[in-house]
Design a protein around this motif. Structure first.
Motif, PDB file in Angstrom:
ATOM      1  N   VAL A 141       0.850  -1.185   0.000  1.00 45.45           N
ATOM      2  CA  VAL A 141       0.000   0.000   0.000  1.00 45.45           C
ATOM      3  C   VAL A 141       0.887   1.236   0.000  1.00 45.45           C
ATOM      4  O   VAL A 141       1.798   1.361   0.813  1.00 45.45           O
ATOM      5  N   GLN A 142       0.582   2.130  -0.915  1.00 48.18           N
ATOM      6  CA  GLN A 142       1.334   3.369  -0.971  1.00 48.18           C
ATOM      7  C   GLN A 142       0.372   4.528  -1.209  1.00 48.18           C
ATOM      8  O   GLN A 142      -0.505   4.454  -2.069  1.00 48.18           O
ATOM      9  N   LEU A 143       0.544   5.575  -0.411  1.00 49.49           N
ATOM     10  CA  LEU A 143      -0.231   6.802  -0.551  1.00 49.49           C
ATOM     11  C   LEU A 143       0.747   7.955  -0.628  1.00 49.49           C
ATOM     12  O   LEU A 143       1.589   8.116   0.260  1.00 49.49           O
ATOM     13  N   VAL A 144       0.637   8.766  -1.666  1.00 47.60           N
ATOM     14  CA  VAL A 144       1.575   9.867  -1.870  1.00 47.60           C
ATOM     15  C   VAL A 144       0.785  11.154  -2.065  1.00 47.60           C
ATOM     16  O   VAL A 144       0.083  11.315  -3.063  1.00 47.60           O
ATOM     17  N   GLU A 145       0.937  12.042  -1.099  1.00 48.29           N
ATOM     18  CA  GLU A 145       0.241  13.331  -1.149  1.00 48.29           C
ATOM     19  C   GLU A 145       1.074  14.374  -1.889  1.00 48.29           C
ATOM     20  O   GLU A 145       2.304  14.310  -1.895  1.00 48.29           O
ATOM     21  N   SER A 146       0.370  15.327  -2.452  1.00 49.65           N
ATOM     22  CA  SER A 146       1.024  16.451  -3.104  1.00 49.65           C
ATOM     23  C   SER A 146       0.052  17.623  -3.139  1.00 49.65           C
ATOM     24  O   SER A 146      -1.134  17.472  -2.839  1.00 49.65           O
ATOM     25  N   GLY A 147       0.584  18.788  -3.501  1.00 49.41           N
ATOM     26  CA  GLY A 147      -0.265  19.949  -3.681  1.00 49.41           C
ATOM     27  C   GLY A 147      -0.228  20.979  -2.579  1.00 49.41           C
ATOM     28  O   GLY A 147      -0.837  22.038  -2.681  1.00 49.41           O
ATOM     29  N   GLY A 148       0.483  20.674  -1.503  1.00 55.69           N
ATOM     30  CA  GLY A 148       0.584  21.646  -0.434  1.00 55.69           C
ATOM     31  C   GLY A 148       1.467  22.824  -0.808  1.00 55.69           C
ATOM     32  O   GLY A 148       2.088  22.846  -1.874  1.00 55.69           O
ATOM     33  N   GLY A 149       1.522  23.803   0.087  1.00 47.39           N
ATOM     34  CA  GLY A 149       2.358  24.963  -0.167  1.00 47.39           C
ATOM     35  C   GLY A 149       1.971  26.126   0.712  1.00 47.39           C
ATOM     36  O   GLY A 149       1.184  25.988   1.652  1.00 47.39           O
ATOM     37  N   LEU A 150       2.512  27.269   0.373  1.00 50.79           N
ATOM     38  CA  LEU A 150       2.235  28.509   1.096  1.00 50.79           C
ATOM     39  C   LEU A 150       1.160  29.287   0.346  1.00 50.79           C
ATOM     40  O   LEU A 150       1.286  29.514  -0.869  1.00 50.79           O
ATOM     41  N   VAL A 151       0.129  29.677   1.064  1.00 49.81           N
ATOM     42  CA  VAL A 151      -0.969  30.412   0.439  1.00 49.81           C
ATOM     43  C   VAL A 151      -1.427  31.511   1.397  1.00 49.81           C
ATOM     44  O   VAL A 151      -1.340  31.356   2.622  1.00 49.81           O
ATOM     45  N   GLN A 152      -1.901  32.588   0.849  1.00 51.60           N
ATOM     46  CA  GLN A 152      -2.392  33.688   1.669  1.00 51.60           C
ATOM     47  C   GLN A 152      -3.795  33.374   2.192  1.00 51.60           C
ATOM     48  O   GLN A 152      -4.539  32.601   1.571  1.00 51.60           O
TER      49      GLN A 152
END
Length: 116
Positions: free
Chosen positions: A1-12
């Motif tokens: 089982v593998q789960l890979v998150e993405s899309g985070g960052g700095l936002v106002q």
């Protein structure tokens, strides 16, 4: 089982982000998926869950993000998403994708920072 998150960052504050979670190693199309978040020094909290099939793909989100966050999934791509709108500093946290297959499986998380 593998789960890979993405899309985070700095936002106002007031901004939007869309988190993604790529899943593999299990029968994704028959498994509910969830998002959790954990702020520094605090417990990991449930954010949202989405059911697994066309007839029970109901979703639910915690009250604190209701109306701002939406969970969705694409079974053909084995992806689950968290659309986050009108973000506030209180949403700053590491966000994790999770599924339960007789045990909880977690990704490594993606960091969301909401700051001006």
């Amino acid at each position: 089982v593998q789960l890979v998150e993405s899309g985070g960052g700095l936002v106002q504050p007031g901004g939007s982000l869309r988190l993604s979670c790529a899943a593999s190693g299990f029968d994704f199309g028959k498994t509910p998926m969830s998002w959790y978040r954990q702020a520094i020094g605090k417990q990991r909290l449930w954010v949202a869950t989405i059911g697994w099939n066309r007839t029970s793909s109901s979703s639910n989100v915690r009250d604190a993000v209701k109306g701002r966050f939406t969970i969705s999934r694409d079974n053909s791509q084995k992806m689950v998403y968290l659309q986050m709108n009108n973000l506030s500093p209180e949403d700053t946290a590491m966000y994790y994708c999770m599924t339960n297959l007789q045990a909880n499986y977690w990704g490594r998380g993606t960091q969301v920072i909401v700051s001006s």
